[in-house]
Design a protein around this motif. Structure first.
Motif, mmCIF file in Angstrom:
data_model
loop_
_atom_site.group_PDB
_atom_site.id
_atom_site.type_symbol
_atom_site.label_atom_id
_atom_site.label_comp_id
_atom_site.label_asym_id
_atom_site.label_seq_id
_atom_site.Cartn_x
_atom_site.Cartn_y
_atom_site.Cartn_z
ATOM 1 N N GLY A 98 0.809 -1.214 0.000
ATOM 2 C CA GLY A 98 0.000 0.000 0.000
ATOM 3 C C GLY A 98 0.839 1.259 0.000
ATOM 4 O O GLY A 98 0.312 2.359 0.234
ATOM 5 N N ALA A 99 2.135 1.130 -0.240
ATOM 6 C CA ALA A 99 3.029 2.296 -0.232
ATOM 7 C C ALA A 99 2.617 3.303 -1.301
ATOM 8 O O ALA A 99 2.163 2.941 -2.382
ATOM 9 C CB ALA A 99 4.471 1.850 -0.464
ATOM 10 N N LYS A 100 2.797 4.572 -0.971
ATOM 11 C CA LYS A 100 2.523 5.647 -1.932
ATOM 12 C C LYS A 100 3.744 5.839 -2.816
ATOM 13 O O LYS A 100 4.867 5.969 -2.323
ATOM 14 C CB LYS A 100 2.185 6.940 -1.203
ATOM 15 C CG LYS A 100 1.711 8.053 -2.130
ATOM 16 C CD LYS A 100 1.250 9.265 -1.348
ATOM 17 C CE LYS A 100 -0.037 9.014 -0.595
ATOM 18 N NZ LYS A 100 -1.193 8.789 -1.517
ATOM 19 N N VAL A 101 3.536 5.856 -4.133
ATOM 20 C CA VAL A 101 4.634 6.033 -5.082
ATOM 21 C C VAL A 101 4.727 7.501 -5.473
ATOM 22 O O VAL A 101 3.776 8.078 -6.003
ATOM 23 C CB VAL A 101 4.440 5.161 -6.332
ATOM 24 C CG1 VAL A 101 5.636 5.326 -7.275
ATOM 25 C CG2 VAL A 101 4.252 3.699 -5.950
ATOM 26 N N ILE A 102 5.875 8.087 -5.207
ATOM 27 C CA ILE A 102 6.121 9.491 -5.510
ATOM 28 C C ILE A 102 7.026 9.553 -6.737
ATOM 29 O O ILE A 102 8.154 9.057 -6.725
ATOM 30 C CB ILE A 102 6.802 10.201 -4.322
ATOM 31 C CG1 ILE A 102 5.953 10.046 -3.052
ATOM 32 C CG2 ILE A 102 7.039 11.675 -4.643
ATOM 33 C CD1 ILE A 102 6.669 10.466 -1.775
ATOM 34 N N CYS A 116 -1.269 1.081 -8.450
ATOM 35 C CA CYS A 116 -0.472 1.722 -7.400
ATOM 36 C C CYS A 116 -1.145 2.991 -6.892
ATOM 37 O O CYS A 116 -1.813 3.707 -7.648
ATOM 38 C CB CYS A 116 0.916 2.085 -7.930
ATOM 39 S SG CYS A 116 1.905 0.681 -8.461
ATOM 40 N N ASP A 117 -0.940 3.288 -5.621
ATOM 41 C CA ASP A 117 -1.349 4.559 -5.028
ATOM 42 C C ASP A 117 -0.236 5.553 -5.313
ATOM 43 O O ASP A 117 0.913 5.322 -4.900
ATOM 44 C CB ASP A 117 -1.563 4.386 -3.521
ATOM 45 C CG ASP A 117 -1.972 5.670 -2.834
ATOM 46 O OD1 ASP A 117 -2.443 6.595 -3.522
ATOM 47 O OD2 ASP A 117 -1.813 5.761 -1.594
ATOM 48 N N VAL A 118 -0.527 6.628 -6.022
ATOM 49 C CA VAL A 118 0.537 7.514 -6.488
ATOM 50 C C VAL A 118 0.379 8.938 -5.954
ATOM 51 O O VAL A 118 -0.721 9.388 -5.627
ATOM 52 C CB VAL A 118 0.595 7.549 -8.028
ATOM 53 C CG1 VAL A 118 0.898 6.170 -8.587
ATOM 54 C CG2 VAL A 118 -0.691 8.099 -8.625
#
Length: 253
Positions: A98-102, A116-118
């Motif tokens: 569930g990591a946020k991708v920056i 992905c959560d971006v």
């Protein structure tokens, strides 16, 4: 005498509880230091307590095999560009944790389509996160994505300022990065696709960090380079410490 015994018993109980509490803390320590772990190529993990941020998680196909992508736990993933040796295991790690991708907007859109959560950003933009902030910097390199620009990152992580250059050539505007008062500069030295040692040494003069860490070398014959040669050159010319981290090794920042 009875009063004394009651008082003594009370003190013993208090001492016993304190020792149990101390043992409990000792058995389950939470490391509040900021640490940096290197996995080879450009893959690094920043940690503070339970907060973890990974850069360019090229792990499964990384010849160093310093980490198992299936075991990585993190809340944030920073991806500098879309080449396979940088985007690496981003998608499976992000979907599992569930990591946020920056990353930059063009790549963020593609990663969002893959589940992905971006957190999309673009060059020059800065954004606050619970650990501090991220600012995207230019990187002179192909993006690997149509319509995108490769990036570097200035990351303030619990008070430590890290410049992750990404894959880049030397460029004069690195001098503006010095305004961030960089604690640690992570610079490629492998040549061919990025700066080589000589240009990376010149980059240190522009950035003026407190310390330097080399990256992006020795994962294939075309980027063979000596981090010890880089360390010797930087420390001799600028008296700035260079930390050569072996793949799988951790540095306390």
């Amino acid at each position: 005498m009875k009063t004394f015994l009651v008082y003594a018993t009370f003190l013993m109980l208090m001492l016993s509880n304190s020792l149990v509490a101390a043992a409990s803390v000792s058995d389950n320590p939470v490391d509040e230091r900021v640490t940096l772990t290197f996995y080879g190529q450009s893959a690094f993990m920043l940690s503070h307590g339970n907060t973890k941020l990974i850069f360019d998680p090229y792990l499964s196909k990384n010849p160093w095999k310093a980490a198992n992508a299936d075991e990585i736990e993190c809340q944030y993933i920073l991806v500098s560009h879309g080449h396979q040796d940088h985007i690496g295991d981003t998608v499976p790690i992000a979907k599992r944790t569930g990591a946020k991708v920056i990353t930059f907007t063009a790549l963020a859109g593609l990663l969002k389509e893959q589940g992905c959560d971006v957190a999309p950003m673009d060059i020059g933009g800065q954004r606050a996160f619970d650990f501090g902030y991220v600012k995207l910097t230019p990187a002179v390199h192909g993006s690997g994505v149509s319509g995108g620009l490769a990036a570097g990152f200035i990351v303030n992580f619990y008070g430590k300022t890290i410049y992750f250059a990404g894959d880049t050539a030397l460029f004069g505007d690195m001098a503006f990065i010095a305004k961030a008062t960089v604690d640690y500069a992570l610079l490629p030295i492998g040549d061919n696709y990025t700066m080589g040692i000589a240009d990376a040494v010149d980059a240190v003069e522009l950035i003026k960090p407190k310390a330097v860490i080399p990256m992006h070398y020795n994962t294939n014959p075309l980027i063979k380079a000596s981090p010890e040669e880089f360390k010797k050159a930087v420390e001799k010319r600028y008296r700035i410490p260079v930390h050569v981290i072996q793949p799988g090794g951790t540095l306390v920042l």
